[in-house]
Design an enzyme around this catalytic site. Structure first.
Site, PDB file in Angstrom:
ATOM      1  N   ASN A 228      -5.718   2.847 -12.788  1.00  0.00           N
ATOM      2  CA  ASN A 228      -4.675   1.911 -12.347  1.00  0.00           C
ATOM      3  C   ASN A 228      -3.320   2.585 -12.513  1.00  0.00           C
ATOM      4  O   ASN A 228      -3.158   3.434 -13.392  1.00  0.00           O
ATOM      5  CB  ASN A 228      -4.727   0.639 -13.202  1.00  0.00           C
TER       6      ASN A 228
ATOM      7  N   HIS B 285       0.506   1.546 -13.387  1.00  0.00           N
ATOM      8  CA  HIS B 285       1.329   0.429 -13.876  1.00  0.00           C
ATOM      9  C   HIS B 285       2.803   0.863 -13.852  1.00  0.00           C
ATOM     10  O   HIS B 285       3.124   1.961 -14.324  1.00  0.00           O
ATOM     11  CB  HIS B 285       0.909   0.052 -15.303  1.00  0.00           C
TER      12      HIS B 285
ATOM     13  N   MET C 120      -4.299  -7.150  -6.900  1.00  0.00           N
ATOM     14  CA  MET C 120      -3.714  -8.261  -7.653  1.00  0.00           C
ATOM     15  C   MET C 120      -4.691  -9.067  -8.515  1.00  0.00           C
ATOM     16  O   MET C 120      -4.305 -10.084  -9.075  1.00  0.00           O
ATOM     17  CB  MET C 120      -3.012  -9.224  -6.679  1.00  0.00           C
TER      18      MET C 120
ATOM     19  N   GLY D 259       0.786  -1.234   0.000  1.00  0.00           N
ATOM     20  CA  GLY D 259       0.000   0.000   0.000  1.00  0.00           C
ATOM     21  C   GLY D 259       0.817   1.283   0.000  1.00  0.00           C
ATOM     22  O   GLY D 259       0.353   2.307   0.501  1.00  0.00           O
TER      23      GLY D 259
ATOM     24  N   ILE E 224      -7.729  -9.349 -11.642  1.00  0.00           N
ATOM     25  CA  ILE E 224      -8.381  -8.724 -12.787  1.00  0.00           C
ATOM     26  C   ILE E 224      -9.877  -8.941 -12.602  1.00  0.00           C
ATOM     27  O   ILE E 224     -10.324 -10.083 -12.413  1.00  0.00           O
ATOM     28  CB  ILE E 224      -7.869  -9.365 -14.090  1.00  0.00           C
ATOM     29  N   LEU E 225     -10.629  -7.859 -12.615  1.00  0.00           N
ATOM     30  CA  LEU E 225     -12.075  -7.966 -12.360  1.00  0.00           C
ATOM     31  C   LEU E 225     -12.811  -8.231 -13.672  1.00  0.00           C
ATOM     32  O   LEU E 225     -12.252  -8.052 -14.754  1.00  0.00           O
ATOM     33  CB  LEU E 225     -12.549  -6.686 -11.670  1.00  0.00           C
TER      34      LEU E 225
HETATM   35  C1  GRF Z   1       3.066  -0.805  -7.679  1.00  0.00           C
HETATM   36  O1  GRF Z   1       4.284  -1.021  -8.291  1.00  0.00           O
HETATM   37  C2  GRF Z   1       2.017  -0.566  -8.732  1.00  0.00           C
HETATM   38  O2  GRF Z   1       2.516   0.070  -9.857  1.00  0.00           O
HETATM   39  C3  GRF Z   1       1.585  -1.958  -9.073  1.00  0.00           C
HETATM   40  O3  GRF Z   1       1.636  -2.663  -7.860  1.00  0.00           O
HETATM   41  C4  GRF Z   1       2.555  -2.056  -6.978  1.00  0.00           C
HETATM   42  C5  GRF Z   1       1.838  -1.757  -5.690  1.00  0.00           C
HETATM   43  O4  GRF Z   1       2.668  -1.356  -4.646  1.00  0.00           O
HETATM   44  N1  GRF Z   1       0.316  -1.953  -9.759  1.00  0.00           N
HETATM   45  P1  GRF Z   1       2.035  -0.771  -3.315  1.00  0.00           P
HETATM   46  O5  GRF Z   1       1.131  -1.846  -2.694  1.00  0.00           O
HETATM   47  O6  GRF Z   1       1.271   0.473  -3.650  1.00  0.00           O
HETATM   48  O7  GRF Z   1       3.218  -0.477  -2.426  1.00  0.00           O
END
Ligand code: GRF
Length: 208
Positions: free
Chosen positions: A108, A110, A91, A12, A93-94
């Site tokens: 999102n 990425h 984690m 998070g 995919i909906l």
């Molecule tokens: C991040 O690298 C984000 O880009 C990816 O998942 C990771 C999440 O990290 N989708 P966190 O839980 O916010 O520390």
């Protein structure tokens, strides 16, 4: 005030960036109304509780199918009257129904420069491993709206960082987060909440 839900599964740190931005007055027309975690022991839940943000847990294991899991999440989002959903390290995919119901209202982040190093199988440290192995000299992060194509929705913002020769995936991940993700995501949420993002086909216009 628009109501923002943040969906998480892990540490998070992006949620923390949103909490910090909100507390600093940098998310002007949005309220962090809910943190929804797919795991009861995600550290993100601690961050939410410390900031006084309501939390819910919705675990995939409790549902037989992706559709049922998605319906349960949609039910919770409706309960909290959520306007914007932010996927921050979520984690799963909906189902397509989710993208339809929240079209152009799901974001999102990425950890690469889409359309490179994205799509199915590109998540977490794997992204940075593949970036390093490819030999590219620049990587970064992308904030985008979510549609039914993995990492394929309209791009809101991107930021770049150099790839250094002695980088490990862990070091590169940290640089991408600190220099790109933690800045871009709160900015994008702020712009959305102020009504400054307009989706035109596959592109996003940022209104002044
Ligand atoms: C991040 O690298 C984000 O880009 C990816 O998942 C990771 C999440 O990290 N989708 P966190 O839980 O916010 O520390």
């Amino acid at each position: 005030m628009l109501k923002v839900a943040v969906l998480v599964s892990g540490g998070g740190s992006n949620l923390q960036a949103l909490i910090d931005a909100k507390q600093a007055g940098n998310i002007k027309n949005g309220e962090l109304a809910l943190v929804l975690s797919s795991s009861a022991d995600a550290y993100a839940l601690e961050r939410a509780k410390n900031a006084g943000v309501p939390t819910r847990v919705c675990s995939k294991k409790e549902y037989r199918t992706r559709e049922e899991f998605t319906d349960a999440i949609l039910g919770i989002l409706k309960e909290y009257k959520i306007d914007l959903v932010v996927l921050a390290g979520f984690m799963y995919i909906l189902s397509p129904k989710f993208c339809e119901e929240y079209e152009n209202r799901v974001m999102n982040v990425h950890p690469a420069l889409i359309p490179s190093f994205c799509g199915d199988g590109f998540y977490g440290l794997k992204v940075h491993e593949k970036v390093i192995a490819s030999g590219v000299k620049i990587t970064g992060a992308t904030v985008h709206f979510v549609n039914s194509i993995t990492d394929g929705g309209p791009i809101i913002s991107q930021g770049a960082v150099p790839v250094r020769f002695d980088d490990t995936p862990e070091i590169l991940q940290k640089r991408v987060m600190a220099e790109c993700e933690w800045k871009l995501l709160p900015q994008a949420v702020d712009l959305f909440c102020q009504g400054k993002l307009r989706v035109v086909g596959s592109r996003v216009e940022i209104l002044e």
